[in-house]
Design a protein around this motif. Structure first.
Motif, short mmCIF file in Angstrom:
data_model
loop_
_atom_site.label_atom_id
_atom_site.label_comp_id
_atom_site.label_asym_id
_atom_site.label_seq_id
_atom_site.Cartn_x
_atom_site.Cartn_y
_atom_site.Cartn_z
N GLY A 25 -52.70 87.35 -45.85
CA GLY A 25 -52.57 85.98 -46.36
C GLY A 25 -51.46 85.26 -45.62
N ARG A 26 -51.29 83.99 -45.94
CA ARG A 26 -50.23 83.22 -45.29
C ARG A 26 -49.73 82.14 -46.23
NH1 ARG A 26 -50.90 80.95 -40.22
NH2 ARG A 26 -49.10 79.74 -40.84
N GLY A 27 -48.50 81.71 -45.97
CA GLY A 27 -47.90 80.60 -46.70
C GLY A 27 -47.39 79.59 -45.71
N GLY A 28 -46.56 78.66 -46.18
CA GLY A 28 -46.08 77.61 -45.29
C GLY A 28 -45.13 78.11 -44.23
N PHE A 29 -44.50 79.29 -44.47
CA PHE A 29 -43.49 79.77 -43.53
C PHE A 29 -43.82 81.14 -42.94
CE2 PHE A 29 -41.01 76.41 -45.28
CZ PHE A 29 -40.08 76.08 -44.31
N GLY A 30 -44.84 81.80 -43.41
CA GLY A 30 -45.06 83.15 -42.91
C GLY A 30 -46.49 83.63 -43.06
N ILE A 31 -46.76 84.73 -42.35
CA ILE A 31 -48.07 85.40 -42.40
C ILE A 31 -47.82 86.84 -42.80
CG2 ILE A 31 -50.15 86.03 -41.14
CD1 ILE A 31 -49.58 83.78 -39.19
N ALA A 32 -48.64 87.36 -43.72
CA ALA A 32 -48.53 88.76 -44.15
C ALA A 32 -49.70 89.54 -43.58
CB ALA A 32 -48.52 88.85 -45.67
N TYR A 33 -49.40 90.72 -43.06
CA TYR A 33 -50.42 91.59 -42.45
C TYR A 33 -50.41 92.96 -43.12
CZ TYR A 33 -49.76 88.30 -38.52
OH TYR A 33 -49.64 87.19 -37.73
N LEU A 34 -51.58 93.59 -43.14
CA LEU A 34 -51.66 95.01 -43.45
C LEU A 34 -51.57 95.75 -42.12
CD1 LEU A 34 -52.22 97.38 -45.41
CD2 LEU A 34 -54.65 97.08 -44.88
N ALA A 35 -50.68 96.75 -42.06
CA ALA A 35 -50.47 97.48 -40.82
C ALA A 35 -50.34 98.96 -41.10
CB ALA A 35 -49.22 96.96 -40.09
N ILE A 36 -50.47 99.75 -40.05
CA ILE A 36 -50.26 101.19 -40.12
C ILE A 36 -48.90 101.51 -39.51
CG2 ILE A 36 -51.08 103.46 -39.38
CD1 ILE A 36 -52.90 102.13 -41.40
N ASP A 37 -48.08 102.24 -40.26
CA ASP A 37 -46.81 102.72 -39.73
C ASP A 37 -47.11 104.00 -38.96
OD1 ASP A 37 -44.34 103.86 -39.22
OD2 ASP A 37 -43.48 103.31 -41.16
N GLN A 38 -47.11 103.91 -37.64
CA GLN A 38 -47.51 105.05 -36.81
C GLN A 38 -46.49 106.17 -36.84
OE1 GLN A 38 -50.34 103.00 -33.46
NE2 GLN A 38 -48.14 102.81 -33.12
N ASP A 39 -45.26 105.90 -37.27
CA ASP A 39 -44.27 106.97 -37.41
C ASP A 39 -44.51 107.80 -38.66
OD1 ASP A 39 -43.14 106.10 -35.11
OD2 ASP A 39 -41.24 105.41 -35.99
N GLN A 40 -44.87 107.12 -39.75
CA GLN A 40 -45.03 107.83 -41.02
C GLN A 40 -46.49 108.04 -41.41
OE1 GLN A 40 -42.53 106.56 -44.25
NE2 GLN A 40 -40.90 105.86 -42.89
N GLY A 41 -47.42 107.38 -40.71
CA GLY A 41 -48.83 107.60 -40.96
C GLY A 41 -49.36 106.98 -42.23
N ASP A 42 -48.68 105.95 -42.76
CA ASP A 42 -49.17 105.29 -43.96
C ASP A 42 -49.23 103.78 -43.74
OD1 ASP A 42 -46.51 104.75 -43.87
OD2 ASP A 42 -46.05 105.35 -45.92
N ARG A 43 -49.64 103.05 -44.77
CA ARG A 43 -49.82 101.61 -44.66
C ARG A 43 -48.58 100.86 -45.11
NH1 ARG A 43 -55.04 101.70 -48.19
NH2 ARG A 43 -53.92 103.53 -48.89
N VAL A 44 -48.35 99.73 -44.49
CA VAL A 44 -47.22 98.87 -44.83
C VAL A 44 -47.70 97.42 -44.81
CG1 VAL A 44 -45.44 100.40 -43.92
CG2 VAL A 44 -46.48 98.71 -42.42
N VAL A 45 -46.89 96.55 -45.40
CA VAL A 45 -47.10 95.10 -45.28
C VAL A 45 -46.06 94.57 -44.30
CG1 VAL A 45 -47.03 92.88 -46.47
CG2 VAL A 45 -48.05 94.86 -47.60
N ILE A 46 -46.52 93.89 -43.28
CA ILE A 46 -45.63 93.25 -42.30
C ILE A 46 -45.62 91.76 -42.60
CG2 ILE A 46 -45.22 92.72 -39.88
CD1 ILE A 46 -44.80 95.60 -40.40
N LYS A 47 -44.43 91.20 -42.77
CA LYS A 47 -44.31 89.76 -42.97
C LYS A 47 -43.71 89.14 -41.71
CE LYS A 47 -43.01 86.29 -46.35
NZ LYS A 47 -42.33 86.03 -47.63
N GLU A 48 -44.40 88.16 -41.16
CA GLU A 48 -43.98 87.50 -39.93
C GLU A 48 -43.54 86.07 -40.24
OE1 GLU A 48 -45.97 86.83 -35.56
OE2 GLU A 48 -47.11 86.09 -37.29
N LEU A 49 -42.38 85.68 -39.70
CA LEU A 49 -41.96 84.28 -39.79
C LEU A 49 -42.85 83.46 -38.86
CD1 LEU A 49 -40.02 82.00 -40.60
CD2 LEU A 49 -38.54 82.72 -38.71
N ALA A 50 -43.70 82.62 -39.45
CA ALA A 50 -44.64 81.82 -38.67
C ALA A 50 -44.83 80.48 -39.35
CB ALA A 50 -45.98 82.56 -38.53
N PRO A 51 -43.86 79.55 -39.20
CA PRO A 51 -43.93 78.27 -39.92
C PRO A 51 -45.11 77.42 -39.47
CG PRO A 51 -41.74 78.67 -38.98
CD PRO A 51 -42.67 79.66 -38.37
N ASP A 52 -45.63 76.60 -40.39
CA ASP A 52 -46.65 75.63 -40.01
C ASP A 52 -46.12 74.72 -38.91
OD1 ASP A 52 -48.22 76.70 -41.94
OD2 ASP A 52 -47.97 75.08 -43.40
N GLY A 53 -46.98 74.36 -38.00
CA GLY A 53 -46.60 73.44 -36.94
C GLY A 53 -46.04 74.12 -35.71
#
Length: 716
Positions: A25-53
Motif C-alpha cells: 500500500g501507499r500513503g502521501g509520504f511513503g510506500i509499504a512493501y512485502l519483502a523477504i529478509d534473505q539473512d533470516q529467511g522470513d518476511r518483513v514490511v519495508i517502508k520507503e520514503l516516497a512523497p507524492d510529486g
C-alpha cells in the motif's frame, strides 16, 4: 513529474538483504512493501520514503529536491527511531534502517495473518459491541505504554490498526508520532487525518497530550459501531452535530457509548485526560445484585435465536471449506502442479554435455600454471615410475618423481609435493568437468560448485548442484521441481511434502502467508482452501473463526473471541457455540442454570431483598403448628410483629423482640426477649412466586429459609 512515484519492481534487492515481493500500500509520504529478509529467511514490511510529486528514475532512485530531501529523510528515519524504543506486544519490531536510492527505508516484522481494521469495517460494516470493546481495550493497553514514554501517535485510524486472529490488535504507522513537552508550549508539526483529528491538531500552537490520541481512538470506535467516521472538526464548526451513539446503536452498552461520546468532545480538557481514565469510564459498573444479572440472562435466553450459517464469534458468514483437488495449485487454485525433471549433472554452460567427477589431488588433473588445462601423464620408460606431465592448454611441462613434481622451465627444476602445486593453481581437490565443452566447476567444502571456465556467463559463480541443474534447464537457481501450469508458481515437491518457493500473483493470500514453509501435501490442500486443520469444517469469512465438523457437531480450532477461545478443541453443536459466545448456558447446562436461579432467589429472599408481598413488609405467611396448639394454624411474620393462632385466639409480639432464631428440618425456634424458653413452631413449606423481568418464577421455601430470613432481620 509524476504525482505518485511508481513502486519498486518485485525482485528488487535493498541493502543487499531485502528482496521486494509485492506492494502492500501507499500513503502521501511513503510506500509499504512485502519483502523477504534473505539473512533470516522470513518476511518483513519495508517502508520507503516516497512523497507524492517526487519522480523515480529508471535506476530506481527518487529525485527529491535538495531543499527538503534531507529534512524528509531525517523525519522519516525518526519514525524508525521511535519504533525502536518500543519492544512491546502490539507494535511491530523495527529490524533495520538504511538509506538507498536517494531516499530512506526501514524494515519491520511482518504480521502474517493480519487485516487492517479498515478492511474489516469495509467487509463487515458495523461491528458488535463485544468486538469493539475487545479491540478498544487491546489498543488502549498499547497506547498506555506508548504514552508512558511521553510519545503520542497522532494518527490513529482504522488503516493504522492491524487485527490478527492469532495475536490480536497491532498499532502501526508512527509517522506522525512525536514527544510532547512537559510545558506543552512548543510549536507542533501539523500532521493529521481530518476525520480522526481533534481541533488541537489543526494548528501549530495548541495543547496536545494523551487526550489527542483518545479523540482519534474514539473516532475509530465510532466508525466501528456505525460503519463511518464522525463529522470532522470543520464540519462540526460549520453546524453539523455529532450524532448520539445510543440513538444510532441502541443495542450497545450505554457505558461504552457514553465513553466514546466523551472522548469525541471538541474541548481538549472535556475529554478523559489519560488512558486509565478513559478505560475506567468504559468499565464503570453499577452495583447490581446477582439476581438482576441472572434475570437479564434469563431474558436473553428467552429471546435467544441463532442462524446455523452465522459465525458465533462475530455474526459473519460461515463458509464450508473443502480441500483443493489433489495436484491443484495452492496459489491460484485452478492450475495444476506439474513435476519438472531435473537432470542433476547436465552442464549449465552448454546445456548438452554431462558433468563428470575429476580427482585433482593425487595425481593432479588441473594444470597448476594456467589453472584450467588438463594434465596428461606419460611414463618415461617401461620400467620407470617417473612420468612426463604436459598441460593440454598452456603446454607447460613437468617431471613427476614419486609424489613430487617439478616444472621444466629454467636451468634448475624445483621438485615440490603435489598439494603445494594444487594450492598454487587455486583449484579444488575435486572438479566437475563437462565432457562436451570446457566448463569446469570446483567442488567447495560447503557443497557448492564454483564455476571455472575460460569463458561463459557463469564464470566464478557458486551454486549448489541442484541450483546448477536448474540453470542448465534455463530456470532460475531457486526454481522448484514443480510448477503451476497456469500461474507459474514454483514448488519443491516430494511424495509427502510441498513447499512454495516463488509466485507472481496471490489472489487468495496463500502465497504471502506460506512462502517457504514445508507443508504436508494433504494438509496443504486444506490450508490453501482456507482451513488451518486438515479436516472438513467451516471458517468465518470475516474473523477467521474455524471449526471442524463431525455430523451435527463442531470442534473449535481457533477464534479471537475470548468467550469461545477458552473452549478450543471442544466438540459442541452450533447452537451451543452461539450460546457460549453470548455467555448463555448451553442446552445441557439449562437445568443447572435454572437451579442456580432458584437458589439465588432463595438467597435474595433470605437477605431481605423481597418478601411475601410487593411492599416487602410480610416476611412469611403460611401454615404452622405451635407446641401449645398442635392443630394447624396460621403464622404471619411482618417487619413489625408476629401473629399466630386462630381467628378468635391470636397471639402477637413485636418482631424486633426476637433475639435469635434457629431450626432443623421443618421446625423453627424463636428466642423472644423476656422469655426463658424459646417458642417452637412446625412450619409447612411455602410456595413463593416471584415476578422478574424475564417472567414469573415459582419455588418452594422451607423452615430453613425462614430462619435465614429472620437472622437477616435480627442482624439489621
Amino acid at each position: 513529474m509524476s504525482p505518485n512515484p511508481r513502486p519498486l519492481e518485485p525482485g528488487t534487492v535493498l541493502s543487499e538483504r531485502f528482496q521486494i515481493r509485492t506492494t502492500l500500500g501507499r500513503g502521501g509520504f511513503g510506500i509499504a512493501y512485502l519483502a523477504i529478509d534473505q539473512d533470516q529467511g522470513d518476511r518483513v514490511v519495508i517502508k520507503e520514503l516516497a512523497p507524492d510529486g517526487v519522480k523515480r528514475g529508471d535506476d530506481g532512485r527518487l529525485l527529491m529536491p535538495d531543499d527538503r530531501g534531507e529534512s524528509l529523510r531525517e523525519r522519516f528515519l525518526n519514525e524508525a527511531g521511535l519504533l525502536s524504543q518500543f519492544k512491546l506486544q502490539g507494535i511491530p519490531s523495527i529490524r533495520m534502517t538504511f538509506r538507498e536510492n536517494g531516499t530512506a527505508y526501514f524494515a519491520t516484522d511482518y504480521i502474517a495473518d493480519a487485516k487492517t481494521l479498515e478492511e474489516v469495517i469495509r467487509q463487515r460494516g458495523q461491528l458488535d459491541g463485544h468486538s469493539v470493546k475487545q479491540i478498544l481495550f487491546e489498543i488502549l493497553d498499547i497506547l498506555e505504554k506508548v504514552h508512558a514514554r511521553q510519545i503520542l501517535h497522532r494518527d490513529i485510524k482504522p488503516s493504522n490498526i492491524l487485527l490478527s486472529p492469532s495475536s490480536g490488535a497491532w498499532l502501526i504507522d508512527f509517522g506522525s508520532a512525536r514527544e510532547w513537552d512537559a510545558d506543552r508550549s512548543s510549536r507542533h508539526t501539523v500532521l493529521f487525518t481530518p476525520s480522526y483529528a481533534p481541533p488541537e491538531q489543526l494548528t501549530e500552537r495548541m495543547v496536545r497530550g494523551p487526550a489527542t490520541d483518545i479523540y482519534a481512538l474514539c473516532a475509530t470506535a465510532f466508525e466501528m459501531l456505525t460503519g463511518g467516521p464522525p463529522p470532522t472538526v470543520a464540519e462540526q464548526s460549520a453546524g453539523t452535530n455529532l450524532p448520539i451513539l445510543t440513538d444510532l446503536r441502541p443495542d450497545i452498552d450505554r457505558r461504552l457509548a457514553n465513553a466514546i461520546q466523551s472522548g469525541l468532545a471538541l474541548g481538549y480538557y472535556q475529554r478523559p485526560q489519560s488512558i486509565a481514565a478513559f478505560r475506567n469510564s468504559i468499565q464503570e459498573v453499577q452495583e447490581v445484585t446477582e439476581l438482576v444479572l441472572l434475570d437479564v440472562k434469563l431474558l436473553r435466553l428467552a429471546q435467544f435465536r441463532f442462524d446455523r450459517r452465522s459465525c458465533p464469534a462475530c455474526s459473519g458468514l460461515l463458509i464450508d471449506v473443502r480441500p483443493l483437488k489433489r495436484g491443484a495449485c495452492l496459489v491460484c487454485r485452478t492450475g495444476l502442479i506439474k513435476h519438472r525433471d531435473i537432470i542433476e549433472r547436465l552442464c549449465p554452460q552448454c546445456r548438452n554435455g554431462v558433468l563428470r567427477k575429476v580427482d585433482n589431488k593425487s595425481p593432479l588433473s588441473i594444470c597448476p600454471i594456467c589453472g584450467n588445462g588438463l594434465l596428461s601423464y606419460k611414463r618415461k620408460s617401461l620400467l620407470s615410475t617417473d612420468q612426463s606431465v604436459t598441460c593440454g592448454s598452456c603446454e607447460s611441462r613437468f617431471d613427476l618423481r614419486g609424489k613430487k613434481m617439478a616444472l621444466l622451465a629454467g636451468e634448475v627444476a624445483e621438485f615440490r609435493d603435489l598439494e603445494s602445486w594444487r594450492i598454487q593453481s587455486g583449484r579444488a581437490e575435486v572438479i566437475q568437468k563437462c565432457d562436451d565443452c570446457e566448463a569446469q566447476f570446483d567442488v567447495l567444502p560447503n557443497g557448492k560448485w564454483l564455476s571455472h571456465a575460460p569463458s561463459g556467463s557463469f564464470k566464478n559463480v557458486a551454486y549448489f548442484p541442484q541450483e546448477w541443474a536448474r540453470i542448465a534447464l534455463g530456470l532460475a537457481p531457486g526454481a522448484g521441481n514443480g510448477y503451476c501450469n497456469s500461474c507459474a508458481s514454483e514448488y519443491f515437491i516430494d511424495a509427502q511434502t510441498i513447499t512454495l518457493v516463488d509466485f507472481t500473483e496471490d489472489p487468495f493470500g496463500f502465497a504471502v502467508d506460506h512462502l517457504g514453509r514445508l507443508l504436508d501435501r494433504e494438509h496443504a490442500r486444506w490450508i490453501a482452501a482456507g482451513k488451518s486443520s486438515p479436516n472438513a469444517g467451516v471458517v468465518c469469512e470475516d474473523c477467521a473463526t474455524e471449526f471442524d465438523r463431525n455430523g451435527d457437531f463442531f470442534c473449535l480450532i481457533t477464534s479471537r473471541n475470548e468467550a469461545l477461545s477458552s473452549h478450543s478443541g471442544r466438540m459442541r453443536t452450533m447452537e451451543d457455540w452461539h450460546r457460549i459466545a453470548q455467555d448463555l448456558p448451553t442446552l445441557d447446562q439449562e437445568e443447572a442454570f435454572s437451579a442456580q436461579v432458584e437458589q439465588t432467589i432463595k438467597e435474595a429472599f433470605c437477605r431481605g431483598e423481597f418478601g411475601m408481598d410487593d411492599a416487602n413488609v410480610i416476611l412469611w405467611k403460611g401454615v404452622a403448628r405451635n407446641e401449645d396448639d398442635p392443630n394447624a394454624t396460621t403464622i404471619v411474620i411482618s417487619k413489625s410483629e408476629v401473629i399466630y393462632g386462630k381467628l378468635l385466639k391470636k397471639r402477637r409480639f413485636p418482631t424486633q423482640a426476637i433475639v435469635d432464631a434457629w431450626g432443623q428440618k421443618d421446625t423453627i425456634f424463636l428466642q423472644v426477649s423476656g422469655q426463658r424458653d424459646p417458642m417452637q413452631f412446625w412450619i409447612e413449606p411455602k410456595t413463593l412466586t416471584v415476578t422478574l423481568n424475564s417472567g414469573a418464577r415459582t419455588l418452594e421455601l422451607t423452615a430453613k429459609d425462614l430462619v435465614a430470613r429472620l437472622k437477616s432481620e435480627i442482624a439489621k
